[in-house]
Design an enzyme around this catalytic site. Structure first.
Site, PDB file in Angstrom:
ATOM      1  N   GLU A  67      -1.887  -2.117  12.033  1.00 53.11           N
ATOM      2  CA  GLU A  67      -0.568  -2.381  11.465  1.00 53.11           C
ATOM      3  C   GLU A  67      -0.692  -3.690  10.688  1.00 53.11           C
ATOM      4  O   GLU A  67      -0.815  -4.761  11.289  1.00 53.11           O
ATOM      5  CB  GLU A  67       0.484  -2.481  12.568  1.00 53.11           C
ATOM      6  CG  GLU A  67       1.875  -2.780  12.059  1.00 53.11           C
ATOM      7  CD  GLU A  67       2.322  -1.787  11.014  1.00 53.11           C
ATOM      8  OE1 GLU A  67       2.769  -2.231   9.945  1.00 53.11           O
ATOM      9  OE2 GLU A  67       2.200  -0.574  11.263  1.00 53.11           O
TER      10      GLU A  67
ATOM     11  N   CYS B  54       6.240  -8.631   8.435  1.00 54.26           N
ATOM     12  CA  CYS B  54       5.465  -7.717   7.597  1.00 54.26           C
ATOM     13  C   CYS B  54       6.363  -6.861   6.717  1.00 54.26           C
ATOM     14  O   CYS B  54       5.962  -6.453   5.623  1.00 54.26           O
ATOM     15  CB  CYS B  54       4.567  -6.838   8.462  1.00 54.26           C
ATOM     16  SG  CYS B  54       5.444  -5.810   9.667  1.00 54.26           S
TER      17      CYS B  54
END
Length: 489
Positions: A256, A290
């Protein structure tokens, strides 16, 4: 155990220590610094590669005991951990604010999200673990999900509680033991807090290890033969290295990674709402998420009016020490990251971009920044900033918006603001992305939803909901019959 009578986080517990089921001395000690003040917050023990290897062996042995426990007893561990977290909410908020530089509402969001993850993990214990399959003859044929064994989790500094527990909890729920390596800058809320929750909730000793340390400890976790899977959350550059190393050792790895997320504002959008979406998506937690909005693609017919509203919001946001509870933005995590943010801004200005707000800092406090005249090829367009910087890019029509939306190696989150849901969805369908939000900004995560990115944002792995079964287990085909068949030889 009554969570109301337990002091969850006591610095004396971990002074010079790490967690391997017990609190043991690290090979060395490391200070954790409060980013808002620059003062030491606490001292932790750093594990060595040799200690990480010992933890891997211990976890491999403890995992068998964990899977042999009745499933309702295992589910109760997660429920007790969630109750402890909720009962000690105020204490945990203070630690998140001071260790990570988050404002208190964002700390509260992390606690709520972590609690959901724990309850979801408890629910997994009573879900189906397999499927019946058709088979000829008088035999049973089924496929069942089995744990990998030991899962290594490497988590980042930015949202440490959620980004650690969203891997640790479902990995444990599916029967694995866990080695958790938190970012050493946030080892308390990204690691030791989770250790304390499970320690007090009754997780068998050795099933969870928390190993703060440097890159050598991360490499030890990735390469150890007792560790069967790696779950990594962090930068794209570091993720590539982890992926390469895990693949050389033939391990499953889920990555991720970063994002350069777009918010598309069409010419029919409510500009007040669009500016609010952009500011929230770009400046929440100083842009250190993110999913943070990095690029705002705005139709040229409304770009000037939108930009004025966005600049006004940026100039009115307060930046300072979040411990005072009267600011909207806290500090960048460290000087290196602050300098990287500023270098991208300065480089973009030298490439012809225009500074409309911000672009300055005091210590680790970086002002909310707006850049205009941003085009492909500039640092502001191409690079993930991971700071409170929004870049405004104009487009002529929907086709150009799609072209600009696709002009990136990343593919994590996309937001589109329009009064026409059909038009917005049509644009979204043409831009590959892991997350798509119509009439919302790019930051959004819920514990029961599969979450992950594409391209440089990740390898297609997912955390959350049913996807946890795919990540943290492997299939086994089983056939059962009373009498062995008679073969011709």
């Amino acid at each position: 155990m009554d969570g109301h009578t337990v002091r969850l986080l006591d610095a004396a517990q971990w002074q010079g220590k790490f967690f391997n089921g017990d609190w043991v001395d690290g090979a060395s000690s490391q200070s954790i610094v409060e980013p808002a003040t620059g003062e030491p917050l606490t001292t932790i023990g750093w594990a060595s590669p040799a200690q990480a290897a010992e933890s891997a062996r211990s976890a491999h042995s403890a995992q068998r005991k964990w899977t042999s426990m009745p499933y309702l007893h295992r589910a109760d561990v997660f429920r007790r951990a969630a109750a402890l977290l909720e009962a000690n909410r105020g204490e945990v908020i203070d630690w998140i604010v001071r260790e990570t530089g988050a404002i208190a509402p964002f700390a509260e969001f992390q606690i709520q999200g972590a609690s959901v993850v724990l309850h979801e993990a408890a629910a997994m214990l009573t879900q189906s673990h397999g499927v019946m399959l058709p088979s000829d003859g008088e035999r049973l044929s089924f496929a069942r999900r089995l744990p990998h064994g030991v899962v290594g989790i490497i988590s980042p500094f930015n949202v440490p509680l959620i980004l650690s527990i969203r891997g640790a909890a479902p990995a444990l729920a599916t029967g694995n033991a866990v080695l958790l390596k938190p970012d050493p800058q946030t080892a308390i809320t990204g690691g030791f807090l989770i250790a304390r929750l499970f320690e007090l909730a009754g997780l068998p000793r050795g099933c969870l290890h928390v190993l703060p340390g440097g890159a050598d400890v991360g490499e030890a976790v990735v390469t150890d033969r007792h560790v069967s899977m790696i779950s990594f959350t962090g930068s794209t550059g570091a993720g590539r290295r982890v992926g390469e190393l895990a693949s050389r050792h033939l391990k499953k790895v889920t990555l991720e990674l970063g994002g350069k997320n777009r918010l598309i504002v069409l010419d029919d959008a409510d500009l007040d709402l669009a500016a609010s979406c952009a500011a929230w998506g770009g400046y929440l937690h100083q842009g250190q998420i993110c999913m943070a909005t990095g690029i705002v693609l705005v139709h040229e017919h409304v770009a000037e009016a939108f930009t004025q509203k966005l600049v006004q919001k940026a100039k009115n946001l307060r930046v300072g020490n979040p411990a005072g509870r009267d600011v909207q933005l806290g500090p960048i995590i460290n000087e290196r990251q602050r300098d990287r943010v500023h270098q991208i801004v300065e480089s973009s200005l030298s490439q012809g971009c225009e500074l409309l707000a911000g672009g300055r800092f005091d210590r680790l406090f970086y002002e909310p920044t707006v850049l205009a005249n941003v085009r492909p090829g500039t640092s502001a367009f191409d690079d993930e900033v991971f700071g409170p910087v929004l870049s405004v890019v104009t487009f002529r029509d929907d086709d150009e918006a799609v072209e600009l939306g696709n002009n990136s190696e990343y593919g994590l989150s996309l937001g589109i603001v329009s009064r026409s849901v059909t038009r917005a969805l049509s644009i979204g369908n043409r831009i590959p992305t892991g997350l798509l939000h119509i009439n919302d900004q790019t930051v959004g995560d819920e514990g029961h939803i599969p979450f992950g990115g594409r391209g440089a944002s990740g390898n297609g792995g997912r955390h959350g909901g049913h996807a946890n079964w795919d990540e943290f287990t492997q299939w086994q085909w089983v056939t059962v019959q009373d009498v062995p068949p008679c073969y011709p030889f």
